[in-house]
Design a protein around this motif. Sequence first.
Motif, mmCIF file in Angstrom:
data_model
loop_
_atom_site.group_PDB
_atom_site.id
_atom_site.type_symbol
_atom_site.label_atom_id
_atom_site.label_comp_id
_atom_site.label_asym_id
_atom_site.label_seq_id
_atom_site.Cartn_x
_atom_site.Cartn_y
_atom_site.Cartn_z
ATOM 1 N N LEU A 71 1.027 -1.214 -0.062
ATOM 2 C CA LEU A 71 0.150 -0.039 -0.083
ATOM 3 C C LEU A 71 0.941 1.125 -0.033
ATOM 4 O O LEU A 71 1.555 1.425 0.885
ATOM 5 N N ILE A 72 0.886 1.763 -0.996
ATOM 6 C CA ILE A 72 1.626 3.221 -1.136
ATOM 7 C C ILE A 72 0.727 4.320 -0.596
ATOM 8 O O ILE A 72 -0.297 4.774 -1.188
ATOM 9 N N GLY A 73 1.306 4.958 0.362
ATOM 10 C CA GLY A 73 0.541 6.492 0.742
ATOM 11 C C GLY A 73 0.260 6.095 2.369
ATOM 12 O O GLY A 73 0.671 5.084 2.862
ATOM 13 N N ALA A 74 -0.425 7.138 2.924
ATOM 14 C CA ALA A 74 -0.652 7.047 4.344
ATOM 15 C C ALA A 74 -1.894 6.464 4.658
ATOM 16 O O ALA A 74 -3.107 6.926 5.058
ATOM 17 N N TRP A 75 -2.125 5.124 4.169
ATOM 18 C CA TRP A 75 -3.366 4.223 4.369
ATOM 19 C C TRP A 75 -3.719 4.073 6.036
ATOM 20 O O TRP A 75 -2.483 3.929 6.868
ATOM 21 N N VAL A 76 -4.753 4.167 6.480
ATOM 22 C CA VAL A 76 -5.213 3.929 7.970
ATOM 23 C C VAL A 76 -6.008 2.482 8.243
ATOM 24 O O VAL A 76 -6.699 2.364 7.520
ATOM 25 N N PRO A 77 -5.354 1.757 8.683
ATOM 26 C CA PRO A 77 -5.824 0.490 9.327
ATOM 27 C C PRO A 77 -7.301 0.576 9.979
ATOM 28 O O PRO A 77 -7.190 1.486 10.887
ATOM 29 N N GLY A 78 -8.199 -0.165 9.711
ATOM 30 C CA GLY A 78 -9.401 0.022 10.249
ATOM 31 C C GLY A 78 -9.511 -0.974 11.491
ATOM 32 O O GLY A 78 -9.051 -2.002 11.291
#
Length: 103
Positions: A71-78
Amino acid sequence: GGGGNDTLKFNGAGMELNLALMGKQLHSIETFNILGTGDNSMTITPQSVLDHSEYSNKITITGNSGDVVNLIGAWVPGMGKDSGIYTFGQAVVVTIGVRVDQS
């Protein structure tokens, strides 16, 4: 792709799919089964999710522990890192059984 839930299935090993590089070659694909016959990987950006899911802004990736989703970028885990759900703005990625790397 098209209406409904469309799936792209990997049939080999050592396969790599970078959705950001696919442009309009793939569209309306909501599920990616990267299990194949060995370890495979996918690279995903938020824009690639929006470009390829067309209506839902969500893609699902299934595989096993040898398969990797980058995952490229500032993904937020739910609901914690192990939930398998990652969001970035309107883009949603659901992972099932795969290893997730974030950069």
